[in-house]
Design a protein around this motif. Structure first.
Motif, mmCIF file in Angstrom:
data_model
loop_
_atom_site.group_PDB
_atom_site.id
_atom_site.type_symbol
_atom_site.label_atom_id
_atom_site.label_comp_id
_atom_site.label_asym_id
_atom_site.label_seq_id
_atom_site.Cartn_x
_atom_site.Cartn_y
_atom_site.Cartn_z
ATOM 1 N N GLU A 128 -0.502 14.591 13.472
ATOM 2 C CA GLU A 128 -0.426 13.527 14.618
ATOM 3 C C GLU A 128 0.606 13.936 15.707
ATOM 4 O OE1 GLU A 128 0.279 9.773 12.759
ATOM 5 O OE2 GLU A 128 -1.671 9.729 11.671
ATOM 6 N N CYS B 71 -12.969 10.696 12.674
ATOM 7 C CA CYS B 71 -12.649 10.275 11.194
ATOM 8 C C CYS B 71 -12.290 11.670 10.345
ATOM 9 C CB CYS B 71 -13.525 9.513 10.780
ATOM 10 S SG CYS B 71 -13.439 7.860 11.444
ATOM 11 N N GLU C 263 -9.166 8.430 13.699
ATOM 12 C CA GLU C 263 -9.441 7.263 14.212
ATOM 13 C C GLU C 263 -8.998 5.843 13.353
ATOM 14 O OE1 GLU C 263 -13.563 4.324 15.107
ATOM 15 O OE2 GLU C 263 -13.548 6.558 14.980
ATOM 16 N N GLU C 264 -8.441 5.068 14.191
ATOM 17 C CA GLU C 264 -7.525 3.819 13.356
ATOM 18 C C GLU C 264 -8.676 2.892 12.819
ATOM 19 O OE1 GLU C 264 -4.113 0.914 14.487
ATOM 20 O OE2 GLU C 264 -4.983 1.963 16.092
ATOM 21 N N THR D 46 -10.066 -0.526 11.416
ATOM 22 C CA THR D 46 -9.895 -1.844 11.657
ATOM 23 C C THR D 46 -10.931 -2.888 10.808
ATOM 24 O OG1 THR D 46 -11.182 -1.641 13.764
ATOM 25 C CG2 THR D 46 -8.838 -1.727 14.064
ATOM 26 N N GLU E 293 -1.784 3.090 2.295
ATOM 27 C CA GLU E 293 -1.030 3.608 3.637
ATOM 28 C C GLU E 293 0.306 3.146 3.692
ATOM 29 O OE1 GLU E 293 -3.635 2.823 6.853
ATOM 30 O OE2 GLU E 293 -5.380 3.759 6.096
ATOM 31 N N PHE F 139 2.965 2.966 13.308
ATOM 32 C CA PHE F 139 2.053 2.308 12.524
ATOM 33 C C PHE F 139 1.846 0.946 13.256
ATOM 34 C CE2 PHE F 139 6.094 1.064 11.171
ATOM 35 C CZ PHE F 139 6.063 -0.190 11.097
ATOM 36 N N ARG F 140 0.935 0.140 13.194
ATOM 37 C CA ARG F 140 0.706 -1.033 13.802
ATOM 38 C C ARG F 140 -0.623 -1.572 12.938
ATOM 39 N NH1 ARG F 140 -0.644 2.913 17.574
ATOM 40 N NH2 ARG F 140 -2.870 3.435 17.761
ATOM 41 N N ILE F 141 -0.676 -2.825 12.332
ATOM 42 C CA ILE F 141 -1.528 -3.560 11.716
ATOM 43 C C ILE F 141 -1.733 -4.938 12.144
ATOM 44 C CG2 ILE F 141 0.190 -4.012 10.140
ATOM 45 C CD1 ILE F 141 -2.417 -3.706 8.066
ATOM 46 N N TYR G 148 -5.719 -5.350 8.600
ATOM 47 C CA TYR G 148 -6.463 -4.532 9.405
ATOM 48 C C TYR G 148 -7.428 -5.347 10.408
ATOM 49 C CZ TYR G 148 -4.627 -0.715 6.578
ATOM 50 O OH TYR G 148 -3.675 0.313 5.840
ATOM 51 N N GLY H 288 4.284 2.497 17.478
ATOM 52 C CA GLY H 288 2.799 2.247 17.312
ATOM 53 C C GLY H 288 2.465 1.514 18.459
#
Length: 769
Positions: free
Chosen positions: A24, A160, A168-169, A171, A408, A438-440, A452, A467
């Motif tokens: 990344e 992916c 790809e993140e 969700t 994760e 990160f972010r969620i 998510y 993030g």
């Protein structure tokens, strides 16, 4: 084949999470021992965001060959080769390499500090091999580009595919209708509608307050008036506000949970969840809060902004986390309950009835933004939320994507950092998964939680500064989004001091983009939007909770310049009485030398000139060997490094971007006296906490950000018992603009004397008499 095999050998030294980080960002996380100086190939996250400074090649024994320019073109590292290997190696081979890397890392970790001479010599040889094994970057890059372009031409979806740098993140779109506020209604038994109607409810009082344009203008132009108070546990508390004087807030000695207007499930679950902190503290009373939590929550529940600069990961960190999680969850449950209740009213209303009374939403759904430094922090926050929502073992709440979240955000016990002797505070800060990108999104509706969730369907967003920065983007970028920040009602920034060691620019970038009018409607029903949001007054209603381990001008600036809460601000301002110099155990003379500067901007150049004119000449003599120069700022470090090269001084250097082999060489050269000076950054010490042996003379180019680093580095002198204690020296440079840092080191009384004195040199002696 030989070069490819060498690349795979380098890859074997990486764990699974390190490989992911490498894909990344093109570099390893600074926390791990191996830090590759790398060039970034079109990776936005790395080039612009993840590092606030350009990476520099750090080979100590070849310093004379490097350019004197700060913007020199860096020599290519092994990144391309590793990346090409990651893309071409089969999955089965990668798994075998991961298994091998675990045992190799364990062996390498155990041997790190046991044998100083032999280990460092071995690492030096390994470092030479790394230098000679420079990959053919052009060939690797061309191969990667060809693979990507070919698959894109074939129409293959590579978003992916883990072989590619960007994944790809994820969700959760599956549970969209179940967690929609627009299509759900209030369940009678789970509601807390009566509590929301009460006039004394802090949530209703705060959100239903209608400000006038004159008041908004007053807050924008007039200075704040402040008053101070002494609280039993927090100490000196300063209240400030622009509007008329609010009712004085007093610390409650005892708090009844029922009087706090907590949402229905929280009244019963909070005492159970918080029980772990009460065992040895509050036995005589029936309170469900510790003394610290009681006073902090009293301020939080009044919806004032709060700055608490005494958060300690070892002692009170988890207490504070539980307190602000309770407040955030209470706010979200009340807000959602109000929306669902009004949904039912709108459904049952008679035709032609005025619906303007049902303004209960913002322009976007997210209400709470929680900024934390590592994934481990997000994991603990979600666990607290789940515990607070589960009334008992029989009534478990439904948490979607829980298994994925644990995978994760959890940590693998086998993937531990080097098992070296580190201070307790270091172990507490860097516990668990320390990935900082990160972010969620978290959606909470009645008895269910959705992890998510897409940001525009979330109630709470938990993210790191990096993030959230990668989503906000920069001006001119096509793909950027910050509309979801438009209606944030509570902003929580925890462990703010760590962001000074990561990249403080990300925090400032966030503060500039929060509570702005969205560029798109995002399907909002404007008849339900509060007038405060439509008037673009959201920032005057936002509560900001800021927690830090120290007081720093940059953190103070965010609290003073970016917090506009109409109720006011509360800051804890306790002054240090003794300072960290009292923890220095070696017998050492500390010479504090004051430099003069006309302004904050000129102090940087004034310090550099003072150092090269008055301090450095005293240490140029060969007698003053083994001199460690500690530098907090990376920019100052680069400036000094380039000056030392220009003057052809005998020195070596270590910073947070230095490879492990180069670090070992630098430490060995410095220990044996082959290099007279060692330049050493504070951020390297923050991420590594190595003990530097062989120090005889110590120079603090500037006072460290963390005051306890001063005593730690001073106590490194005892690491080498060579019987030359009498020759040890310590010199510290400071100016009048370093008052906070100076007070944290020597205490407030001495600081006042040192800044007001006509003398520019002050001497302290520590250790045994």
């Amino acid at each position: 084949m030989g070069k490819r095999r060498a690349g795979r050998e380098q890859l074997r030294s990486l764990s699974k999470k390190q490989k992911k980080h490498l894909r990344e960002f093109g570099e390893e996380h600074p926390f791990y021992d191996k830090v590759f100086a790398c060039c970034f190939i079109g990776c936005y996250c790395c080039c612009c965001l993840h590092l606030c400074f350009p990476l520099q090649s750090e080979d100590s024994d070849k310093s004379s060959a490097e350019s004197d320019s700060e913007t020199e073109v860096e020599q290519v590292s092994g990144y391309h080769k590793l990346l090409a290997t990651l893309k071409t190696s089969p999955e089965s081979e990668s798994e075998e390499e991961e298994d091998e890397s675990e045992s190799e890392e364990a062996e390498e970790s155990e041997a790190e500090m046991d044998g100083e001479g032999s280990q460092e010599a071995g690492e030096a040889e390994g470092g030479e091999e790394d230098e000679n094994d420079v990959p053919e970057e052009e060939e690797a890059t061309e191969t990667a580009e060809q693979m990507l372009s070919q698959e894109q031409a074939d129409g293959t979806d590579t978003s992916c595919d883990p072989r590619h740098g960007v994944i790809e993140e994820f969700t959760d779109v599956k549970h969209e209708s179940e967690f929609s506020l627009e299509t759900n209604f209030m369940e009678e038994e789970s509601g807390d509608c009566n509590a929301d109607r009460r006039d004394s409810n802090p949530f209703k009082q705060h959100m239903d307050k209608e400000l006038k344009e004159k008041e908004i203008e007053k807050m924008s132009t007039l200075p704040k008036t402040s008053s101070q108070s002494q609280w039993p546990r927090l100490g000196q508390v300063i209240f400030s506000s622009t509007l008329e004087k609010q009712k004085p807030l007093k610390a409650d000695k005892e708090v009844d949970v029922k009087q706090l207007h907590l949402h229905k499930p929280l009244e019963s679950t909070w005492p159970k969840v918080n029980k772990q902190f009460l065992s040895a503290v509050d036995k005589p009373t029936d309170s469900s809060f510790t003394p610290l939590q009681r006073e902090l929550f009293c301020i939080m529940n009044s919806y004032r902004d709060l700055f608490y600069p005494e958060r300690n990961a070892l002692t009170n960190g988890e207490e504070i986390r539980h307190a602000y999680c309770l407040h955030a969850l209470n706010h979200v449950l009340k807000a959602n309950t109000q929306v669902l209740s009004n949904n039912a009213k709108r459904r049952d209303r008679k035709p032609g009835t005025d619906t303007d009374d049902h303004r209960d939403q913002g322009l976007t759904r997210p209400k709470v933004l929680m900024i934390v430094p590592f994934r481990e922090c997000a994991l603990r926050i979600v666990h607290i939320f789940i515990s607070l929502l589960e009334v008992n073992d029989k009534k478990k709440i439904d948490v979607s994507n829980k298994k994925r979240f644990k995978g994760e955000f959890g940590s693998d016990p086998e993937e531990k950092p080097p098992n070296l002797k580190r201070p307790e505070d270091y172990e507490a800060v860097f516990a668990g998964n320390i990935d900082d990108h990160f972010r969620i999104g978290v959606a909470i509706l009645q008895k269910s939680m959705r992890l998510y969730a897409p940001f525009y369907s979330s109630d709470i967003i938990i993210a790191s500064p990096l993030g959230i920065r990668t989503v906000i983007g920069a001006e001119g970028e096509k793909k950027r989004d910050f509309d979801f920040l438009s209606s944030i009602e509570i902003l929580i920034i925890d462990q703010a001091d760590i962001y000074l060691m990561q990249n403080w620019e990300h925090v400032l970038h966030l503060m500039k983009h929060i509570n702005l009018l969205p560029l798109d409607s995002h399907g909002v029903d404007f008849s339900r939007v509060r007038m405060l949001n439509l008037n673009n007054w959201s920032k005057y209603y936002r509560q900001t909770l800021l927690f830090s381990a120290l007081q720093d001008p940059q953190i103070n600036s965010v609290f003073n310049k970016h917090c506009f809460n109409y109720i006011g601000q509360v800051a804890v301002r306790n002054v240090p009485l003794t300072g960290s110099i009292s923890h220095v155990v070696v017998q050492l003379p500390h010479v504090f030398r004051r430099l003069e500067a006309d302004s904050v901007t000129s102090v940087i150049d004034a310090r550099f000139q003072f150092f090269i004119d008055k301090v450095l000449p005293e240490y140029r003599d060969a007698i003053m060997s083994h001199t460690l120069i500690c530098i907090p700022s990376y920019f100052d470090y680069v400036r000094l490094r380039n000056y030392f090269k220009k003057e052809d001084l005998n020195f070596t250097h270590i910073c947070e971007y230095t490879r492990k082999a180069a670090v070992c060489r630098a430490r060995r050269f410095f220990l044996k006296g082959e290099k007279q000076f060692l330049l050493f950054t504070e951020r390297f010490h923050f991420y590594k906490r190595y003990t530097i042996k062989g120090i005889r003379n110590l120079i603090f180019y500037e006072l460290p950000t963390y005051s306890h680093f001063y005593s730690e580095i001073c106590n490194m002198l005892k690491a080498t018992d060579s019987g030359v204690d009498a020759t040890w020296t310590c010199t510290v440079l400071y100016s009048k603009y370093d008052a906070q840092k100076l007070a944290a080191v020597v205490g407030i009384d001495r600081t006042a004397q040192m800044l007001q004195s006509k003398k520019n040199v002050h001497l302290f002696v520590t250790g045994e008499n």
